[in-house]
Scaffold this motif. Structure first.
Motif, PDB file in Angstrom:
ATOM      1  N   VAL A   6     119.202  82.048   1.079  1.00 29.12           N
ATOM      2  CA  VAL A   6     118.056  81.179   1.390  1.00 29.12           C
ATOM      3  C   VAL A   6     118.103  80.799   2.867  1.00 29.12           C
ATOM      4  CG1 VAL A   6     116.906  78.983   0.866  1.00 29.12           C
ATOM      5  CG2 VAL A   6     118.019  80.269  -0.973  1.00 29.12           C
ATOM      6  N   GLU A   7     116.980  81.019   3.553  1.00 23.50           N
ATOM      7  CA  GLU A   7     116.887  80.644   4.969  1.00 23.50           C
ATOM      8  C   GLU A   7     116.788  79.123   5.090  1.00 23.50           C
ATOM      9  OE1 GLU A   7     113.583  81.151   8.516  1.00 23.50           O
ATOM     10  OE2 GLU A   7     113.361  82.343   6.702  1.00 23.50           O
ATOM     11  N   THR A   8     117.362  78.550   6.131  1.00 20.96           N
ATOM     12  CA  THR A   8     117.279  77.089   6.297  1.00 20.96           C
ATOM     13  C   THR A   8     116.831  76.740   7.712  1.00 20.96           C
ATOM     14  OG1 THR A   8     119.567  76.893   7.053  1.00 20.96           O
ATOM     15  CG2 THR A   8     119.179  76.646   4.681  1.00 20.96           C
ATOM     16  N   GLU A   9     116.307  75.540   7.829  1.00 26.21           N
ATOM     17  CA  GLU A   9     116.114  74.951   9.153  1.00 26.21           C
ATOM     18  C   GLU A   9     116.221  73.444   9.025  1.00 26.21           C
ATOM     19  OE1 GLU A   9     112.249  75.586  10.899  1.00 26.21           O
ATOM     20  OE2 GLU A   9     111.191  74.901   9.127  1.00 26.21           O
ATOM     21  N   SER A  10     116.541  72.778  10.118  1.00 25.38           N
ATOM     22  CA  SER A  10     116.635  71.329  10.142  1.00 25.38           C
ATOM     23  C   SER A  10     115.637  70.841  11.186  1.00 25.38           C
ATOM     24  CB  SER A  10     118.062  70.919  10.531  1.00 25.38           C
ATOM     25  OG  SER A  10     118.153  69.517  10.596  1.00 25.38           O
ATOM     26  N   VAL A  11     114.733  69.962  10.776  1.00 28.51           N
ATOM     27  CA  VAL A  11     113.657  69.533  11.677  1.00 28.51           C
ATOM     28  C   VAL A  11     113.575  68.008  11.649  1.00 28.51           C
ATOM     29  CG1 VAL A  11     111.200  69.787  12.222  1.00 28.51           C
ATOM     30  CG2 VAL A  11     112.396  71.658  11.067  1.00 28.51           C
ATOM     31  N   LEU A  12     113.542  67.395  12.811  1.00 27.51           N
ATOM     32  CA  LEU A  12     113.387  65.935  12.872  1.00 27.51           C
ATOM     33  C   LEU A  12     112.004  65.554  12.336  1.00 27.51           C
ATOM     34  CD1 LEU A  12     115.003  65.398  16.376  1.00 27.51           C
ATOM     35  CD2 LEU A  12     115.989  64.769  14.161  1.00 27.51           C
ATOM     36  N   VAL A  13     111.916  64.389  11.701  1.00 26.43           N
ATOM     37  CA  VAL A  13     110.687  64.068  10.967  1.00 26.43           C
ATOM     38  C   VAL A  13     109.457  64.017  11.869  1.00 26.43           C
ATOM     39  CG1 VAL A  13     111.064  61.535  11.037  1.00 26.43           C
ATOM     40  CG2 VAL A  13     109.657  62.563   9.214  1.00 26.43           C
ATOM     41  N   ASP A  14     109.643  63.545  13.082  1.00 25.37           N
ATOM     42  CA  ASP A  14     108.489  63.472  13.990  1.00 25.37           C
ATOM     43  C   ASP A  14     108.024  64.884  14.361  1.00 25.37           C
ATOM     44  OD1 ASP A  14     111.046  63.442  15.072  1.00 25.37           O
ATOM     45  OD2 ASP A  14     110.599  62.036  16.693  1.00 25.37           O
ATOM     46  N   ALA A  15     109.000  65.758  14.600  1.00 25.09           N
ATOM     47  CA  ALA A  15     108.637  67.148  14.897  1.00 25.09           C
ATOM     48  C   ALA A  15     108.021  67.816  13.662  1.00 25.09           C
ATOM     49  CB  ALA A  15     109.871  67.921  15.356  1.00 25.09           C
ATOM     50  N   MET A  16     108.493  67.430  12.467  1.00 21.03           N
ATOM     51  CA  MET A  16     107.935  68.031  11.254  1.00 21.03           C
ATOM     52  C   MET A  16     106.470  67.623  11.076  1.00 21.03           C
ATOM     53  SD  MET A  16     108.255  70.144   8.868  1.00 21.03           S
ATOM     54  CE  MET A  16     109.826  70.584   8.138  1.00 21.03           C
ATOM     55  N   ALA A  17     106.135  66.381  11.446  1.00 23.58           N
ATOM     56  CA  ALA A  17     104.734  65.956  11.354  1.00 23.58           C
ATOM     57  C   ALA A  17     103.866  66.874  12.220  1.00 23.58           C
ATOM     58  CB  ALA A  17     104.597  64.501  11.791  1.00 23.58           C
ATOM     59  N   ALA A  18     104.384  67.192  13.400  1.00 23.33           N
ATOM     60  CA  ALA A  18     103.635  68.094  14.294  1.00 23.33           C
ATOM     61  C   ALA A  18     103.582  69.506  13.715  1.00 23.33           C
ATOM     62  CB  ALA A  18     104.292  68.112  15.677  1.00 23.33           C
ATOM     63  N   LYS A  19     104.699  69.938  13.136  1.00 25.32           N
ATOM     64  CA  LYS A  19     104.764  71.297  12.596  1.00 25.32           C
ATOM     65  C   LYS A  19     103.802  71.489  11.417  1.00 25.32           C
ATOM     66  CE  LYS A  19     108.070  74.785  11.308  1.00 25.32           C
ATOM     67  NZ  LYS A  19     109.380  75.323  11.581  1.00 25.32           N
ATOM     68  N   PHE A  20     103.662  70.439  10.609  1.00 30.25           N
ATOM     69  CA  PHE A  20     102.693  70.521   9.504  1.00 30.25           C
ATOM     70  C   PHE A  20     101.324  70.945  10.035  1.00 30.25           C
ATOM     71  CE2 PHE A  20     103.550  68.362   5.211  1.00 30.25           C
ATOM     72  CZ  PHE A  20     104.887  68.725   5.195  1.00 30.25           C
ATOM     73  N   ILE A  21     100.939  70.355  11.156  1.00 32.50           N
ATOM     74  CA  ILE A  21      99.604  70.613  11.702  1.00 32.50           C
ATOM     75  C   ILE A  21      99.554  71.938  12.464  1.00 32.50           C
ATOM     76  CG2 ILE A  21      97.833  69.734  13.305  1.00 32.50           C
ATOM     77  CD1 ILE A  21      98.134  67.911  10.926  1.00 32.50           C
ATOM     78  N   LEU A  22     100.605  72.195  13.247  1.00 33.63           N
ATOM     79  CA  LEU A  22     100.529  73.312  14.191  1.00 33.63           C
ATOM     80  C   LEU A  22     101.050  74.633  13.638  1.00 33.63           C
ATOM     81  CD1 LEU A  22     101.674  71.406  17.408  1.00 33.63           C
ATOM     82  CD2 LEU A  22      99.343  72.039  16.742  1.00 33.63           C
ATOM     83  N   LYS A  23     102.034  74.585  12.733  1.00 30.60           N
ATOM     84  CA  LYS A  23     102.634  75.840  12.253  1.00 30.60           C
ATOM     85  C   LYS A  23     102.923  75.776  10.766  1.00 30.60           C
ATOM     86  CE  LYS A  23     105.368  79.343  14.395  1.00 30.60           C
ATOM     87  NZ  LYS A  23     106.739  79.772  14.616  1.00 30.60           N
ATOM     88  N   PRO A  24     101.930  75.396   9.954  1.00 30.69           N
ATOM     89  CA  PRO A  24     102.215  75.203   8.524  1.00 30.69           C
ATOM     90  C   PRO A  24     102.569  76.498   7.805  1.00 30.69           C
ATOM     91  CG  PRO A  24      99.853  75.002   8.959  1.00 30.69           C
ATOM     92  CD  PRO A  24     100.529  75.079  10.292  1.00 30.69           C
ATOM     93  N   GLU A  25     102.222  77.655   8.406  1.00 34.26           N
ATOM     94  CA  GLU A  25     102.566  78.930   7.748  1.00 34.26           C
ATOM     95  C   GLU A  25     104.074  79.148   7.749  1.00 34.26           C
ATOM     96  OE1 GLU A  25     100.587  78.467  10.286  1.00 34.26           O
ATOM     97  OE2 GLU A  25     101.118  79.740  11.978  1.00 34.26           O
ATOM     98  N   ASP A  26     104.807  78.337   8.484  1.00 35.61           N
ATOM     99  CA  ASP A  26     106.264  78.443   8.571  1.00 35.61           C
ATOM    100  C   ASP A  26     106.975  77.662   7.455  1.00 35.61           C
ATOM    101  OD1 ASP A  26     107.789  79.860  10.342  1.00 35.61           O
ATOM    102  OD2 ASP A  26     108.545  78.060  11.347  1.00 35.61           O
ATOM    103  N   LEU A  27     106.193  76.979   6.609  1.00 35.04           N
ATOM    104  CA  LEU A  27     106.788  76.075   5.612  1.00 35.04           C
ATOM    105  C   LEU A  27     106.828  76.713   4.233  1.00 35.04           C
ATOM    106  CD1 LEU A  27     104.786  72.864   6.635  1.00 35.04           C
ATOM    107  CD2 LEU A  27     107.105  73.497   7.368  1.00 35.04           C
TER     108      LEU A  27
END
Ligand code: NAI
Ligand code: MG
Length: 358
Positions: free
Chosen positions: A219-240
């Motif tokens: 299983v691939e993993t990543e660790s993302v700070l919550v503030d960065a994750m809020a941005a990632k939801f909007i900008l790169k949701p295909e990565d989730l």
């Protein structure tokens, strides 16, 4: 053929909870009627919530959990009404059930539906499909803290609210997330943290994640700070794929996810006690929506999607898929509620979903 009987607590509670629980029950009863006697749902009605509070001074009876503990599941609407402080209604009913029944895994899929506009550009071309796994028993909602010093002069009052992270609590939610990721094509777990600022609880959270991850090399993993994750939801949701987060972080991120899919009214959730020592609880992500309650216009899709998660929990996976397919078909046909640009009522949408069960 022997019939499976599922005894389910129905707790609509407040506001639109009453309208959407009725919708969800109708869909489930229609499935049972079409099952050729394979399964039936026996509903136990509980009138707990803010009206009950007005009569009894409590959100549920003292022995409320005893009344629920032997049932197969809890089908819940939403709790909260302007007549009762929100922390009293939430702690008196929903969190009391989640914590009392150790429903430590809260899963919240983010589903993009046909004909429902997303605020995300090109959402429908981007293959977006992720699921938020919320640690549902501890973290920031552990309930540890207090208020004192109100007798001091001036602005003297003090309050503390501690976040509690335990190795047991972290380990089990991470294992759940990795096991879930293994069932999905992408096989990825994104862990949300804030260990740069919160150097105790969130560092334990990170350490346990790294340890558990070693048991899942596939299983691939990543660790993302919550503030960065809020941005990632909007900008790169295909990565989730699977996003695991603490109680507070996942509460916020899952609302963000549902808003990205087009509406809070679409999002389903399951509060699971995976060991099955206690009943699990199925409810939409949204609250009681006092602004639209009683008008018959609430979107029932989140509640009906939660019914599908309950069917999965019962091992009725084909039935769960039928419900999800019927929701998709109904949206594709343009039968939508007002907040997503349609004009259909709660009952119209529910009837269409029942007709589309196939
Ligand atoms: P909310 O989720 O009730 O409403 C937020 C917005 O989403 C409102 O504009 C509402 O009209 C809309 N909305 C929500 N559900 C909808 C649906 N099914 N169809 C169409 N539109 C929908 O959140 P809010 O306003 O912050 O809270 C209202 C009450 O609900 C409060 O008392 C709060 O404590 C409680 N609450 C309870 C929850 C639960 O029981 N699990 C979860 C969240 C809030
Ligand atoms: Mg929430």
């Amino acid at each position: 053929m022997t019939s499976q009987i599922f005894e389910i607590a129905s707790i609509p509670a407040d506001g639109v909870g009453v309208e959407v629980v009725e919708a969800g029950r109708n869909v489930l009863d229609a499935l049972a009627q079409n099952s050729g006697g394979a399964f039936t749902f026996e509903w136990k009605d509980f009138d707990w919530g803010s009206d009950y509070y007005a009569r009894h001074g409590r959100m549920m009876p003292v022995d409320g959990l005893d009344q629920l503990k032997d049932l197969d599941a809890i089908f819940f609407g939403a709790v909260g009404w302007p007549t009762v402080p929100d922390h009293v209604s939430l702690w008196g009913l929903r969190i009391a059930i989640c914590q009392g029944f150790d429903q430590w895994a809260n899963i919240r899929p983010v589903n993009f539906l046909p004909n429902v506009a997303s605020p995300i550009v090109d959402a429908h071309e981007r293959n977006l499909d992720w699921i938020v796994v919320r640690e549902n028993s501890e973290g920031e909602y552990s309930g540890f803290g207090g208020r004192n010093f109100s007798g001091r002069a001036g602005l003297g009052e003090v309050a503390t609210q501690s976040a509690v992270f335990t190795e047991v609590g972290c380990e089990r939610i991470f294992r759940y997330s990795f096991d879930l990721a293994r069932t999905r094509p992408r096989k990825k777990v994104s862990k949300v943290t804030k260990s740069n600022a919160q150097q105790f609880g969130m560092v334990l959270w990170d350490d346990v994640f790294d340890r558990v991850a070693q048991d899942y090399p596939d299983v691939e993993t990543e660790s993302v700070l919550v503030d960065a994750m809020a941005a990632k939801f909007i900008l790169k949701p295909e990565d989730l794929d699977v996003v695991v987060a603490s109680n507070l972080h996942a509460d916020i991120l899952s609302d963000l996810g549902s808003a990205m899919a087009g509406s809070l009214g679409l999002a389903a959730s399951a509060n699971l006690n995976p060991e099955r020592r206690f009943p699990s609880m199925f409810e939409p992500v949204h609250g009681s929506a006092p602004d639209i309650a009683g008008q018959g216009i609430a979107n029932p899709v989140g509640q009906i999607g939660s019914a599908a998660l309950m069917l999965d929990h019962f091992g009725l996976n084909a039935e769960a898929d039928r419900v999800r397919a019927a929701i998709e078909k109904t949206c594709a046909d343009g039968v939508r509620s007002r907040e997503v640009g349609g004009s259909s009522s709660t009952r119209d949408i529910t009837s269409a979903i029942i007709d589309n069960l196939g």
